[in-house]
Design an enzyme around this catalytic site. Sequence first.
Site, mmCIF file in Angstrom:
data_model
loop_
_atom_site.group_PDB
_atom_site.id
_atom_site.type_symbol
_atom_site.label_atom_id
_atom_site.label_comp_id
_atom_site.label_asym_id
_atom_site.label_seq_id
_atom_site.Cartn_x
_atom_site.Cartn_y
_atom_site.Cartn_z
ATOM 1 N N SER A 90 0.835 -1.197 0.000
ATOM 2 C CA SER A 90 0.000 0.000 0.000
ATOM 3 C C SER A 90 0.874 1.255 0.000
ATOM 4 O O SER A 90 1.664 1.462 -0.922
ATOM 5 C CB SER A 90 -0.956 -0.047 1.195
ATOM 6 O OG SER A 90 -1.926 0.969 1.111
ATOM 7 N N ASP B 204 4.430 24.214 -1.109
ATOM 8 C CA ASP B 204 5.796 23.923 -1.541
ATOM 9 C C ASP B 204 6.264 22.539 -1.112
ATOM 10 O O ASP B 204 7.374 22.369 -0.602
ATOM 11 C CB ASP B 204 6.764 24.996 -1.032
ATOM 12 C CG ASP B 204 6.721 25.153 0.482
ATOM 13 O OD1 ASP B 204 5.748 24.676 1.108
ATOM 14 O OD2 ASP B 204 7.670 25.750 1.048
ATOM 15 N N HIS C 227 -7.348 -5.374 -1.420
ATOM 16 C CA HIS C 227 -6.179 -4.608 -0.992
ATOM 17 C C HIS C 227 -5.411 -5.310 0.123
ATOM 18 O O HIS C 227 -4.211 -5.105 0.280
ATOM 19 C CB HIS C 227 -6.636 -3.218 -0.517
ATOM 20 C CG HIS C 227 -5.519 -2.262 -0.239
ATOM 21 N ND1 HIS C 227 -4.808 -1.651 -1.247
ATOM 22 C CD2 HIS C 227 -4.983 -1.820 0.926
ATOM 23 C CE1 HIS C 227 -3.899 -0.850 -0.719
ATOM 24 N NE2 HIS C 227 -3.973 -0.936 0.592
#
Length: 523
Positions: free
Chosen positions: A222, A445, A498
């Site tokens: 994951s 940023d 998953h």
Amino acid sequence: MSETHALMTPIPRTVISKLSAFVLSLSTPRSKSFGSLPGVIKFYRCRISHRGITSMAGSGSASFDMTGDSRSEHVTGNWFSVPELRLRNHRFIVPLDYSLNSKTCPKITVFAREIVAVGKEEQAMPYLLYLQGGPGFEGPRPSEASGWIQRACEEFRVILLDQRGTGLSTPLSSSSMLQFKSAKDLADYLVHFRADNIVKDAEFIRVRLVPNADPWTILGQSFGGFCAVTYLSFAPKGLKQVLITGGIPPIGKACTADDVYEAGFEQVIRQNEKYYKRFPEDVEIVREIVNYLAESEGGGVPLPSGGILTPKGLQTLGLSGLGSSTGFERLHYMLERVWDPVLVTGAPKRISQFFLNAFENWHSFDTNPLYALLHESIYCEGASSRWSAHRVREKAECRFDAMKAVKGGQNVLFTGEMIFPWMFDEIHALKPFKAAADILANKEDWQPLYNVAALSTNKVPVAAAVYYEDMYVNLKLVMETAPQISGIRLWVTNEYMHSGLRDAGRQVLDHLLGMINGKKPLF
């Protein structure tokens, strides 16, 4: 214990001399084992401060003054056992910020656990580093040889990493983060806990732990797979092979969070449809709960920890309930016990304490708040997320508005792997960090997490398991990224969800190793 109390019991001068020599030796950069402590020390429970280092004799651990020069970069514990495995602990002192001067910058501890099959402690074997999913969750704590760990130990020396800020790696818990004096201070600290620095920690560990600093194999599950792609981008020389399970990230855009959640909501809707088809009786139960919560004073009911459960909060049960192999069943069993029985005629209807406790335990925000704080940032490069999941949900609000669904006779849809700003109002463990979370959500940023040019010329063998119905890592986005990683081999399957590595770890790891070592067909 107060730092002013140096000793709990008198210690002979000879012991002090031996302990002082040991403490002085910690200033060398070489690995030190707790097994090398003079044997006499273990009979004394003591605490002696020397040049900024504190050692608890007989405790099996050491703590360090991170601002001093006299410290060990690597401390190794003794071997211990669980059935069929031998384990030992490693603690590394690493820079908080690798861009600063290594001698003067703040330091944190990163913890890793080494695992081998019984009898292989001294055997020369290749190393495999496991990168946990998350972000914000510690590595596994094995209690026996099973699953993928048992398979890996057949040919590897396995390293389970507690990624910085988790487990025993200077953990950022709901209590420890309260030490920061302002939301800005906390946010400025948290920016150092993304995949870029996790990879730098891994490289710091590799060159100190692996003989001759040889490259190692990594297995990323994951979010750990996201870290693996960051590793391929910026430090491929440290890698021999890369294995990824359910973890190929979207890359190549300034901020991909909106793309992730737009695709994610589509899959979440499909998972809801499958859930209610499986358990149609839960349609009415969920509607009842939503009505009850909406009509309660304050729009919800108090949670045991001090938060509040609202209809929106109820919908977040889909985060764990809709995406793993046993999630449907666990969610259904929770809903079976949502109401207290009426024991006395005329007693009011109430949501059970069992359900309220289960709801809070379901998310783990009290023990792993880093997940909520950094979740959207894992998709950010050079742009802010601006609470992406919240904005995308508003576009689809006609589908995810619980009250509209109830009034219109529609199914109330659960949400998926998404963090929303109102969680920092409703979940008690997250409330103190609301302002910091907002700063992070609006930060523009963010440093790059991937190097597309480097990935396009990748030479490291990569094999990845891609789950067809993955609710957390969308197949469509995976198939956009995969061609940008040169040489990657994909195993696309609908056999697992998953949680495939957890559910069928031996089979999944064996398949990936077969692919990467030429034992499986190329196509």
